[in-house]
Write a protein that holds these residues in place. Structure first.
Motif, PDB file in Angstrom:
ATOM      1  N   VAL A  50      11.098  -3.772  -1.007  1.00 42.79           N
ATOM      2  CA  VAL A  50      12.222  -3.657  -0.198  1.00 42.79           C
ATOM      3  C   VAL A  50      12.963  -5.191  -0.415  1.00 42.79           C
ATOM      4  N   ILE A  51      14.460  -4.667  -0.664  1.00 43.54           N
ATOM      5  CA  ILE A  51      15.292  -5.504  -1.131  1.00 43.54           C
ATOM      6  C   ILE A  51      16.495  -5.553   0.008  1.00 43.54           C
ATOM      7  N   GLY A  52      16.719  -6.831   0.400  1.00 34.07           N
ATOM      8  CA  GLY A  52      17.793  -6.885   1.486  1.00 34.07           C
ATOM      9  C   GLY A  52      19.130  -7.510   0.844  1.00 34.07           C
ATOM     10  N   VAL A  53      20.162  -6.951   1.271  1.00 33.33           N
ATOM     11  CA  VAL A  53      21.316  -7.252   0.966  1.00 33.33           C
ATOM     12  C   VAL A  53      21.956  -8.230   2.006  1.00 33.33           C
ATOM     13  N   PHE A  54      22.119  -9.204   1.846  1.00 33.24           N
ATOM     14  CA  PHE A  54      22.478 -10.248   3.074  1.00 33.24           C
ATOM     15  C   PHE A  54      23.606 -10.997   2.879  1.00 33.24           C
ATOM     16  N   ARG A  55      24.603 -11.196   4.087  1.00 32.69           N
ATOM     17  CA  ARG A  55      25.787 -11.863   3.860  1.00 32.69           C
ATOM     18  C   ARG A  55      25.834 -13.224   4.258  1.00 32.69           C
ATOM     19  N   SER A  56      24.565 -13.375   5.161  1.00 33.98           N
ATOM     20  CA  SER A  56      24.265 -14.796   5.385  1.00 33.98           C
ATOM     21  C   SER A  56      22.928 -15.362   4.933  1.00 33.98           C
ATOM     22  N   LYS A  57      22.929 -16.737   4.529  1.00 31.67           N
ATOM     23  CA  LYS A  57      21.755 -17.204   3.868  1.00 31.67           C
ATOM     24  C   LYS A  57      20.625 -17.330   4.904  1.00 31.67           C
ATOM     25  N   SER A  58      21.127 -17.586   6.021  1.00 29.89           N
ATOM     26  CA  SER A  58      20.245 -17.943   7.280  1.00 29.89           C
ATOM     27  C   SER A  58      19.405 -16.756   7.817  1.00 29.89           C
ATOM     28  N   ASN A  59      20.175 -15.589   7.670  1.00 30.53           N
ATOM     29  CA  ASN A  59      19.598 -14.227   7.918  1.00 30.53           C
ATOM     30  C   ASN A  59      18.524 -14.210   6.789  1.00 30.53           C
ATOM     31  N   ALA A  60      18.831 -14.190   5.468  1.00 30.12           N
ATOM     32  CA  ALA A  60      18.008 -14.037   4.398  1.00 30.12           C
ATOM     33  C   ALA A  60      17.002 -14.720   4.408  1.00 30.12           C
ATOM     34  N   ASN A  61      16.745 -15.947   4.891  1.00 33.85           N
ATOM     35  CA  ASN A  61      15.653 -16.807   4.843  1.00 33.85           C
ATOM     36  C   ASN A  61      14.957 -16.398   6.046  1.00 33.85           C
ATOM     37  N   LEU A  62      15.479 -15.949   7.062  1.00 33.80           N
ATOM     38  CA  LEU A  62      14.430 -15.562   8.485  1.00 33.80           C
ATOM     39  C   LEU A  62      13.772 -14.345   7.874  1.00 33.80           C
TER      40      LEU A  62
END
Ligand SMILES: NC(=O)c1ccc[n+]([C@@H]2O[C@H](COP(=O)([O-])OP(=O)(O)OC[C@H]3O[C@@H](n4cnc5c(N)ncnc54)[C@H](O)[C@@H]3O)[C@@H](O)[C@H]2O)c1
Ligand SMILES: O=C(O)C(=O)C[C@]1(C(=O)O)C=C[C@@H](O)C=C1
Length: 294
Positions: A29-41
């Motif tokens: 599962v690969i997530g495309v994130f706009r925000s670094k903090s959401n990606a880290n969470l």
């Protein structure tokens, strides 16, 4: 290993991802994130295996059997489809979780000039008033329906892959026509949100709102939970499904007017008639839901 790329890892996308990962499904599962903090969470919570900030970073790795899931707000789908068109090969399955299907069909026509055979429109009939990756629930879809609305142009192999993925997280698949979907959801999901938002807004605007909310109890809480839902998400849904929502509001308003008249004229039979029919319908519906959940 098959890849699932999720664009918009909020409640719906992260619950799907966590559901698959909890059940040891064979997807990376690969997530495309706009925000670094959401990606880290999302990484910390084990929702995704990998984070990227743009679909372009992973597109070249994708092929047949891989799925790109768009779980962004309804009116952001068109922008995401532009990226899909320029970056993805026709072998990659593209699907979505948006609450309105006609607007996604229109977006696809605007972007591709036709309905691409790789596009499978979908809608999980499960959710909550919470948003974001922190609200991820691996069991959100268990015993819930996911409606898929394939069109004549849609390739069945892509539909099968999307259906199989949703079944892995416990969902039941239902196939439906796009317009019928929007009509039904306009009545059963979008209208209740209009009413709940409007009721709370009406009471909150009242000069005595402090007193009103102080004495509000279970009935108010049960009825208005969904008014805590994300205003941006619901803004998109109302505008994307305008025709069906307006039709449902008109039906409801006419019925409410009749009930008001019955109360004003002390027409006990009419009042009891409405309440009894509603109770019978709701009890029947609750019973059916309980049986489905067994
Ligand atoms: N919440 C529900 O109960 C529910 C149920 C079924 C379907 N849906 C639908 O699923 C979709 C997602 O809803 P949610 O509740 O997960 O919302 P959410 O707010 O929890 O998540 C949406 C995510 O998309 C990201 N995002 C927004 N615009 C983007 C863009 N242009 N590009 C990339 N990412 C973007 C946001 O940062 C966020 O992480 C919506 O279309 C909604 O209508 C919601
Ligand atoms: O349970 C909730 O809070 C929801 O609002 C979920 C709900 C619904 O109306 O049933 C909301 C939007 C969807 O597109 C699907 C499900």
């Amino acid at each position: 290993m098959k890849k699932l790329v999720i664009i918009g890892v909020g409640l719906i996308g992260s619950s799907l991802a966590l559901g698959l990962k909890t059940r040891k499904s064979a997807y990376e599962v690969i997530g495309v994130f706009r925000s670094k903090s959401n990606a880290n969470l999302a990484l910390e919570m084990g929702v995704v295996d990998r984070c990227v900030s743009d679909l372009g970073e992973v597109a070249a790795e994708l092929g047949g059997g891989d799925i790109v899931m768009m779980t962004v707000p309804t009116l952001s789908i068109e922008a995401v489809l532009h990226q899909c068109r320029s970056l993805l090969s026709p072998s990659v399955t593209i699907t979505d979780g948006a609450s309105v299907k006609g607007s996604v069909r229109e977006a696809a026509l605007a972007v591709y000039g036709c309905i691409p055979s790789q596009l499978v429109l979908g809608h999980p009939i499960a959710g909550s008033e919470k948003s974001g990756v922190s609200a991820a629930n691996p069991n959100l879809y268990v015993n819930h329906r996911v409606i898929l609305t394939p069109m004549p142009e849609t390739d069945h192999a892509h539909v099968d892959d999307v259906a199989k993925m949703w079944r892995e997280v416990g969902a039941e698949i239902l196939l439906m026509d796009v317009d019928l979907h929007d009509e039904i959801l306009g009545a059963t999901s979008h209208l209740p949100h209009v009413i709940a938002y409007s009721l709370v807004d009406t009471l909150a605007s009242d000069a005595h709102n402090e007193d009103i909310f102080r004495y509000a109890a279970g009935g108010f809480r049960d009825f208005t939970r969904i008014a805590s839902s994300d205003p941006d998400m619901w803004h998109d849904i109302m505008l994307a499904n305008k025709k069906s929502v307006l039709h449902s509001i008109d039906l409801f308003t006419a019925n409410l007017e009749r009930l008001r008249a019955a109360i004003e004229s002390n027409d006990g039979d009419a009042i009891k008639g409405v309440f009894t029919r509603a109770k019978t319908a709701r009890d029947h519906f609750t019973q059916r839901l309980k049986q489905q959940e067994k």
